[in-house]
Design a protein around this motif. Structure first.
Motif, short mmCIF file in Angstrom:
data_model
loop_
_atom_site.label_atom_id
_atom_site.label_comp_id
_atom_site.label_asym_id
_atom_site.label_seq_id
_atom_site.Cartn_x
_atom_site.Cartn_y
_atom_site.Cartn_z
N SER A 14 0.86 -1.17 0.00
CA SER A 14 0.00 0.00 0.00
C SER A 14 0.89 1.22 0.00
N ILE A 16 0.79 3.59 1.88
CA ILE A 16 1.09 3.96 3.26
C ILE A 16 2.29 3.20 3.81
N LEU A 86 0.89 13.34 9.99
CA LEU A 86 -0.23 13.00 10.85
C LEU A 86 -0.47 14.14 11.81
N LEU A 118 -3.04 13.12 7.12
CA LEU A 118 -4.01 12.23 7.74
C LEU A 118 -4.32 12.77 9.13
N LEU A 120 -5.86 12.16 12.60
CA LEU A 120 -6.29 11.05 13.44
C LEU A 120 -7.51 11.40 14.29
N ALA A 123 -10.22 9.75 12.39
CA ALA A 123 -10.09 8.30 12.49
C ALA A 123 -10.60 7.81 13.84
N TRP A 184 -0.97 6.32 16.18
CA TRP A 184 -0.99 5.91 14.78
C TRP A 184 -0.87 4.39 14.65
N LEU A 188 -3.84 2.38 12.71
CA LEU A 188 -3.41 2.03 11.34
C LEU A 188 -4.13 0.84 10.72
N ARG A 191 -8.62 0.94 9.19
CA ARG A 191 -9.37 1.66 8.16
C ARG A 191 -8.55 1.75 6.89
N LYS A 192 -9.22 2.07 5.80
CA LYS A 192 -8.54 2.33 4.55
C LYS A 192 -8.07 3.77 4.57
N TRP A 193 -6.79 3.98 4.31
CA TRP A 193 -6.22 5.32 4.38
C TRP A 193 -6.16 5.93 2.98
N LYS A 195 -5.40 9.17 0.47
CA LYS A 195 -4.53 10.34 0.42
C LYS A 195 -5.37 11.61 0.42
#
Length: 198
Positions: A14, A16, A86, A118, A120, A123, A184, A188, A191-193, A195
């Protein structure tokens, strides 16, 4: 599932997994960029643990409205070393404050699409049902120690250039990026991260 097994075995790459990721936090004299200045910033490389930070000096504060130009330059120079930054509520505060201060002080700020961001906060809000939506609530619940509290008296002294108070604010700043990097690792896998740009 097959995708989960491939990911666990390291066979599913991925973006990431190959990105250089830093946890970012700033401290400021006011919540609005046209009424305050940046006091300090810190970034921690989440893979290597390398720490980057800078702090305004008492001399820079006493130049009138708080001349944060130097630390804005060092912040941007460090930010561009990372693929992903982050934050915790950086969408609502850190990123727009930094961008406004940088442009207001004539410091070039990374353009849209140059660095992924990203947050958090979002998230944690979607993944976990906690009593508060704060970094402290999330890290304490997951047993991540290190959140420091900032005494308002210390903060007020720091805003006018009191050196010991400025050092305390920087230590608080560094502690926040340390615990953010640890948070993080908790969120991590869940979930699907996607961009999103700074």
């Amino acid at each position: 599932s097959r995708i989960f097994v491939l990911r666990e075995e390291g066979k599913l790459e991925s973006w990431i997994n190959t990105a250089r990721i830093g946890s970012l936090d700033i401290e400021t004299s006011n919540l609005d960029a046209n009424a305050g200045f940046m006091v300090s910033w810190a970034i921690r490389d989440v893979n290597t643990g390398e720490q980057f930070c800078d702090l305004i000096t008492s001399e820079e504060i006493t130049r009138g409205f708080g001349d944060d130009t130097r630390i804005l330059h060092s912040l941007v120079d460090t930010m561009i070393k990372f693929d992903v930054l982050l934050t915790f509520w950086g969408t609502g505060f850190d990123i727009p404050f930094m961008r406004a201060r940088a442009l207001g002080q004539g410091v070039g700020f990374p353009a849209y699409g140059s660095i992924a961001h990203l947050d958090l906060f979002y998230a944690c809000r979607s993944l976990f049902k906690l009593h508060r939506r704060s970094l402290q609530a999330a890290t304490e619940f997951f047993g991540i120690a290190g959140k420091t509290h900032l005494d308002l008296k210390v903060w007020n002294k720091g805003r006018v250039g009191h050196e010991p108070s400025l050092q305390y604010i920087l230590e608080h700043n560094i502690a926040d990026v340390d615990i953010l990097a640890k948070l993080w690792t908790v969120v991590l896998p869940y979930r699907k991260w996607l961009k999103k740009s700074i």
